[in-house]
Design a protein around this motif. Structure first.
Motif: not given
Length: 402
Positions: A253-254, A263-268, A271-279, A351-362
């Protein structure tokens, strides 16, 4: 068990998807794979391959036909002994898969991990502040994508700080070992015993903190939801799959933002797009590129009959770039709905840990977006080759504060 070519009705390919060139840039090969047909036979490894979205998605959701218990790598556990006890999550099918999966699904559910959000946000902001205090140029892999998961995830599991440096090399070897026994596997082989022993010690009941994921897994054994023998193996799976994949997802994602400043400007702006951005980054880069399955019966796919007991190589990264499923698939686009991507797998082995990964990324994206106006590549980038993962070795960036 090489099949006579006269009996194979699929298109044939002499490509080696685990070669240096394809690991460095898999996209041209994946496009050729999709164009060749819904199923392709890879002569070098005597396996069938699927690169189109529909077929990969269907195989992932049909565990009865496409088994995981014979191994999700090239090695076939029906005939070969695994180098380590198989994963109770990745390399097991119902009914053996059911109890471990149910336990982890509850422990790692979105509601359950919500309690980590505030502490992780504070950790992310501290990490970003410390990093920017040193300057506006840094390596997005080592200084961010690896640093943040290694800072918060082991604490969440509850493992001791000693030996955490073994997590990434152990995971790297595990994911390499899903492929053929090539030089990447050979490179990690000398440390296998040391790394495996280190990880095993982290899974013991008496070394874990009382409030982490690991302690909750042992509590499930005490309740009889799983056996005592299963508990350390489930913790091992958590440590194996929960670090390398997240590190490479964050790097993805980075990288996507550094090469798509709009797309970075759009996220700024939102910021609610952070989880969409990770996926979208997981779809775009697919940190987990491939997994194998084994046919439990003869199965016909797109006019090709694949016999029972044969290995099938599913190209998740290719499916996530399939133009039959995605409009303009080679673009990183926050206006896209990336749900349905197979970057986390699909079906009961998703992936059972996908919610953890999404939280870390967001969490890390939110911390970065508050301070950084723009991000760009500032020097030569280097890929880290792995038989299964799409990974980065180095991603130097320059940021502008604002």
């Amino acid at each position: 068990m090489t099949a006579p070519l006269s009996t194979i009705d699929a298109p044939l390919s002499d490509a080696d998807p685990f070669s240096y060139d394809i690991l460095e840039d898999p996209l041209p090969f994946q496009a050729e794979l999709r164009a060749a047909g819904p199923v392709v036979y890879l002569r070098k490894y005597d396996v069938y391959a699927m690169g189109r979205y529909d077929e990969v998605h269907a195989a992932l959701t049909d565990w009865q036909t496409f088994q995981s218990a014979a191994g999700v790598g090239l090695s076939n556990f029906r005939y070969e002994k695994p180098w380590r006890p198989p994963s109770l999550l990745l390399e097991a099918d119902p009914p053996h898969h059911d109890a471990p999966r149910a336990v982890l699904t509850k422990i790692l559910g979105p509601r359950e991990i919500r309690g980590l959000a505030d502490a992780w946000a504070a950790d992310a902001e501290e990490l970003v502040e410390d990093l920017l205090a040193k300057g506006t140029e840094f390596d997005a892999v080592t200084d961010l994508a690896a640093a943040f998961p290694l800072r918060v995830f082991p604490d969440a599991v509850g493992i001791p700080k000693d030996g955490r440096e073994h997590l990434l090399p152990y995971g790297d070897h595990v994911f390499n070992a899903f492929g053929p026994p090539n030089e990447l596997v050979a490179k990690g082989a000398p440390r296998v015993a040391e790394l495996s022993a280190s990880i095993a010690t982290k899974c013991a009941r008496d070394v874990l903190t009382p409030d982490g994921f690991g302690a909750q897994i042992w509590a499930a054994a005490d309740r009889g939801d799983i056996t005592e023998a299963q508990a350390p193996l489930i913790i091992r799976s958590l440590l194996t799959a929960g670090v390398d994949t997240t590190v490479n997802g964050l790097a993805a994602v980075l990288y996507a933002f550094a090469t798509n400043p709009d797309q970075w400007a759009r996220l700024r702006e939102d910021p609610a797009l952070s989880r969409t951005a990770f996926d979208e980054a997981v779809r775009f880069e697919s940190p987990v590129q491939t997994f194998f399955r084994t046919t439990a019966r003869d199965i016909e796919i797109g006019g090709t009959v694949i016999p029972e007991g044969r290995k099938i190589l599913m190209f998740l990264g290719s499916a996530n770039r399939d133009p039959r499923r995605w409009e303009n698939p080679d673009a990183f686009d926050l206006s896209r709905d990336p749900s349905g991507h197979v970057g986390f797998g699909f079906g009961i082995h998703q992936c059972v840990g996908q919610h953890v990964a999404r939280l870390e990324a967001a969490t890390i994206l939110n911390a970065l977006s508050k301070r950084i106006a723009s991000i760009e590549i500032s020097g030569p980038t280097r890929r880290h080759h792995n038989n299964t993962l799409r990974a980065w070795e180095s991603l130097p960036v320059r940021v502008k504060l604002g």
